[in-house]
Design a protein around this motif. Structure first.
Motif, PDB file in Angstrom:
ATOM      1  N   ILE A   6     -21.445 -14.109  16.704  1.00  0.00           N
ATOM      2  CA  ILE A   6     -20.341 -13.393  17.339  1.00  0.00           C
ATOM      3  C   ILE A   6     -19.580 -14.355  18.246  1.00  0.00           C
ATOM      4  CG2 ILE A   6     -19.775 -11.583  19.010  1.00  0.00           C
ATOM      5  CD1 ILE A   6     -20.389 -10.500  16.211  1.00  0.00           C
ATOM      6  N   SER A   7     -20.299 -15.217  18.941  1.00  0.00           N
ATOM      7  CA  SER A   7     -19.653 -16.172  19.833  1.00  0.00           C
ATOM      8  C   SER A   7     -18.680 -17.076  19.080  1.00  0.00           C
ATOM      9  CB  SER A   7     -20.706 -17.015  20.559  1.00  0.00           C
ATOM     10  OG  SER A   7     -20.086 -17.950  21.407  1.00  0.00           O
ATOM     11  N   SER A   8     -19.081 -17.589  17.922  1.00  0.00           N
ATOM     12  CA  SER A   8     -18.180 -18.472  17.175  1.00  0.00           C
ATOM     13  C   SER A   8     -16.982 -17.691  16.630  1.00  0.00           C
ATOM     14  CB  SER A   8     -18.909 -19.203  16.051  1.00  0.00           C
ATOM     15  OG  SER A   8     -19.331 -18.310  15.046  1.00  0.00           O
ATOM     16  N   LEU A   9     -17.208 -16.466  16.176  1.00  0.00           N
ATOM     17  CA  LEU A   9     -16.105 -15.629  15.700  1.00  0.00           C
ATOM     18  C   LEU A   9     -15.131 -15.299  16.836  1.00  0.00           C
ATOM     19  CD1 LEU A   9     -18.206 -13.261  13.431  1.00  0.00           C
ATOM     20  CD2 LEU A   9     -16.490 -14.906  12.623  1.00  0.00           C
ATOM     21  N   ASP A 138      -8.048 -15.352  12.347  1.00  0.00           N
ATOM     22  CA  ASP A 138      -9.117 -16.185  11.819  1.00  0.00           C
ATOM     23  C   ASP A 138      -9.662 -15.534  10.545  1.00  0.00           C
ATOM     24  OD1 ASP A 138     -11.285 -18.095  11.704  1.00  0.00           O
ATOM     25  OD2 ASP A 138     -12.553 -16.469  12.450  1.00  0.00           O
ATOM     26  N   PRO A 139      -9.649 -16.235   9.408  1.00  0.00           N
ATOM     27  CA  PRO A 139     -10.111 -15.635   8.151  1.00  0.00           C
ATOM     28  C   PRO A 139     -11.567 -15.159   8.199  1.00  0.00           C
ATOM     29  CG  PRO A 139      -8.931 -17.678   7.716  1.00  0.00           C
ATOM     30  CD  PRO A 139      -9.105 -17.588   9.204  1.00  0.00           C
ATOM     31  N   ALA A 140     -12.435 -15.912   8.877  1.00  0.00           N
ATOM     32  CA  ALA A 140     -13.843 -15.495   8.958  1.00  0.00           C
ATOM     33  C   ALA A 140     -13.974 -14.193   9.743  1.00  0.00           C
ATOM     34  CB  ALA A 140     -14.695 -16.597   9.589  1.00  0.00           C
ATOM     35  N   GLY A 141     -13.204 -14.062  10.816  1.00  0.00           N
ATOM     36  CA  GLY A 141     -13.226 -12.820  11.591  1.00  0.00           C
ATOM     37  C   GLY A 141     -12.724 -11.639  10.780  1.00  0.00           C
ATOM     38  N   VAL A 142     -11.651 -11.844  10.031  1.00  0.00           N
ATOM     39  CA  VAL A 142     -11.114 -10.777   9.184  1.00  0.00           C
ATOM     40  C   VAL A 142     -12.147 -10.366   8.143  1.00  0.00           C
ATOM     41  CG1 VAL A 142      -9.350 -10.193   7.464  1.00  0.00           C
ATOM     42  CG2 VAL A 142      -8.706 -11.395   9.564  1.00  0.00           C
ATOM     43  N   GLU A 143     -12.857 -11.343   7.581  1.00  0.00           N
ATOM     44  CA  GLU A 143     -13.879 -11.030   6.584  1.00  0.00           C
ATOM     45  C   GLU A 143     -14.990 -10.174   7.180  1.00  0.00           C
ATOM     46  OE1 GLU A 143     -17.117 -13.309   3.742  1.00  0.00           O
ATOM     47  OE2 GLU A 143     -15.404 -14.444   4.488  1.00  0.00           O
ATOM     48  N   VAL A 144     -15.463 -10.545   8.357  1.00  0.00           N
ATOM     49  CA  VAL A 144     -16.518  -9.768   9.024  1.00  0.00           C
ATOM     50  C   VAL A 144     -16.012  -8.360   9.333  1.00  0.00           C
ATOM     51  CG1 VAL A 144     -17.852  -9.563  11.165  1.00  0.00           C
ATOM     52  CG2 VAL A 144     -17.781 -11.737   9.940  1.00  0.00           C
ATOM     53  N   LEU A 145     -14.825  -8.272   9.896  1.00  0.00           N
ATOM     54  CA  LEU A 145     -14.281  -6.962  10.274  1.00  0.00           C
ATOM     55  C   LEU A 145     -14.010  -6.094   9.053  1.00  0.00           C
ATOM     56  CD1 LEU A 145     -11.918  -8.139  13.124  1.00  0.00           C
ATOM     57  CD2 LEU A 145     -14.082  -6.887  13.366  1.00  0.00           C
ATOM     58  N   SER A 146     -13.556  -6.699   7.982  1.00  0.00           N
ATOM     59  CA  SER A 146     -13.310  -5.936   6.754  1.00  0.00           C
ATOM     60  C   SER A 146     -14.599  -5.331   6.219  1.00  0.00           C
ATOM     61  CB  SER A 146     -12.668  -6.840   5.698  1.00  0.00           C
ATOM     62  OG  SER A 146     -11.389  -7.248   6.129  1.00  0.00           O
ATOM     63  N   GLY A 147     -15.719  -5.993   6.492  1.00  0.00           N
ATOM     64  CA  GLY A 147     -17.006  -5.494   6.039  1.00  0.00           C
ATOM     65  C   GLY A 147     -17.550  -4.335   6.847  1.00  0.00           C
ATOM     66  N   VAL A 148     -17.011  -4.107   8.053  1.00  0.00           N
ATOM     67  CA  VAL A 148     -17.532  -3.034   8.906  1.00  0.00           C
ATOM     68  C   VAL A 148     -16.505  -1.959   9.233  1.00  0.00           C
ATOM     69  CG1 VAL A 148     -19.301  -4.510   9.949  1.00  0.00           C
ATOM     70  CG2 VAL A 148     -17.069  -4.289  11.058  1.00  0.00           C
ATOM     71  N   ILE A 149     -15.226  -2.218   8.946  1.00  0.00           N
ATOM     72  CA  ILE A 149     -14.183  -1.282   9.368  1.00  0.00           C
ATOM     73  C   ILE A 149     -14.365   0.098   8.728  1.00  0.00           C
ATOM     74  CG2 ILE A 149     -12.455  -1.916   7.601  1.00  0.00           C
ATOM     75  CD1 ILE A 149     -11.694  -1.186  11.305  1.00  0.00           C
ATOM     76  N   GLY A 150     -14.822   0.140   7.498  1.00  0.00           N
ATOM     77  CA  GLY A 150     -15.027   1.430   6.837  1.00  0.00           C
ATOM     78  C   GLY A 150     -16.060   2.279   7.543  1.00  0.00           C
ATOM     79  N   ASP A 151     -17.084   1.632   8.124  1.00  0.00           N
ATOM     80  CA  ASP A 151     -18.118   2.362   8.852  1.00  0.00           C
ATOM     81  C   ASP A 151     -17.650   2.805  10.233  1.00  0.00           C
ATOM     82  OD1 ASP A 151     -19.885   2.037   6.722  1.00  0.00           O
ATOM     83  OD2 ASP A 151     -20.748   0.198   7.551  1.00  0.00           O
ATOM     84  N   MET A 152     -16.836   1.975  10.876  1.00  0.00           N
ATOM     85  CA  MET A 152     -16.445   2.302  12.253  1.00  0.00           C
ATOM     86  C   MET A 152     -15.190   3.163  12.337  1.00  0.00           C
ATOM     87  SD  MET A 152     -14.883  -1.233  13.934  1.00  0.00           S
ATOM     88  CE  MET A 152     -16.375  -2.176  13.844  1.00  0.00           C
ATOM     89  N   ALA A 153     -14.338   3.148  11.325  1.00  0.00           N
ATOM     90  CA  ALA A 153     -13.051   3.835  11.413  1.00  0.00           C
ATOM     91  C   ALA A 153     -13.157   5.347  11.614  1.00  0.00           C
ATOM     92  CB  ALA A 153     -12.192   3.504  10.188  1.00  0.00           C
TER      93      ALA A 153
END
Length: 191
Positions: A6-9, A138-153
């Protein structure tokens, strides 16, 4: 979910957000943003509050959401944002920050870290779009967020934090799809 810390993201997200905040001109503070109900000043104040509180949460300390501080009324708020995002990144890099549950949220710490990553990424876009700046997440951040947005939305919509999702073209970018999931129009421009 991606195994990046999370720190690097957050570091990569902050590296994109800080220049956006630094480029906001005083006369733009009353301008509307793509984040419904917030002008630029209110959104910057909200984002600073998020950064400060999620730094506390990384350290398993209580947060103080809801106090509605006015962090932009005193001192150099641009430099304050840079300093506080540095503290946020450092706090999430401390040993144990991503382990267990955190703060009054009683959620897994890594999930809580993705929440602040979402705010940093999406609100930086909000501010950039509202103030006529370019923004590339940041592409890596978007990738991580895209993987969880469906659960959190759904919970975020129920809590009034997200609007209803917007429609995007099937070939929309991952970031535009992420923005649409939060209820934002990826094509939003100031009137």
């Amino acid at each position: 979910m991606d195994n990046s810390s999370i720190s690097s993201l957050l570091g990569a997200a902050a590296a994109r957000a800080v220049p956006v905040v630094r480029a906001v001109r005083e006369e733009q503070l009353g301008d509307p943003t793509p984040c419904a109900g917030y002008d630029v000043r209110e959104l910057l104040d909200h984002l600073l509050d998020v950064v400060v509180n999620f730094t506390r949460l990384a350290r398993k300390q209580p947060s103080s959401f809801g106090e509605e501080p006015d962090r932009l009324s005193t001192g150099d708020w641009r430099e304050l944002f840079a300093e506080e995002t540095g503290r946020l990144v450092a706090a999430w890099g401390e040993p144990g920050a991503e382990e267990g549950t955190t703060g009054g949220m009683h959620q897994p710490a890594r999930f809580v870290g993705t929440l602040v990553l979402l705010d940093m990424t999406v609100h930086a876009w909000d501010v950039a779009r509202a103030t006529g700046q370019d923004f590339t997440p940041d592409p890596a951040g978007v990738e991580v967020l895209s993987g969880v947005i469906g659960d959190m939305a759904p919970a975020a919509r129920d809590a009034g934090m997200f609007d209803e999702p917007k429609q995007v073209a099937p070939d929309a970018s991952g970031f535009d799809t992420l923005l649409a999931a939060t209820g934002r129009d990826p094509g939003w421009r100031p009137a």
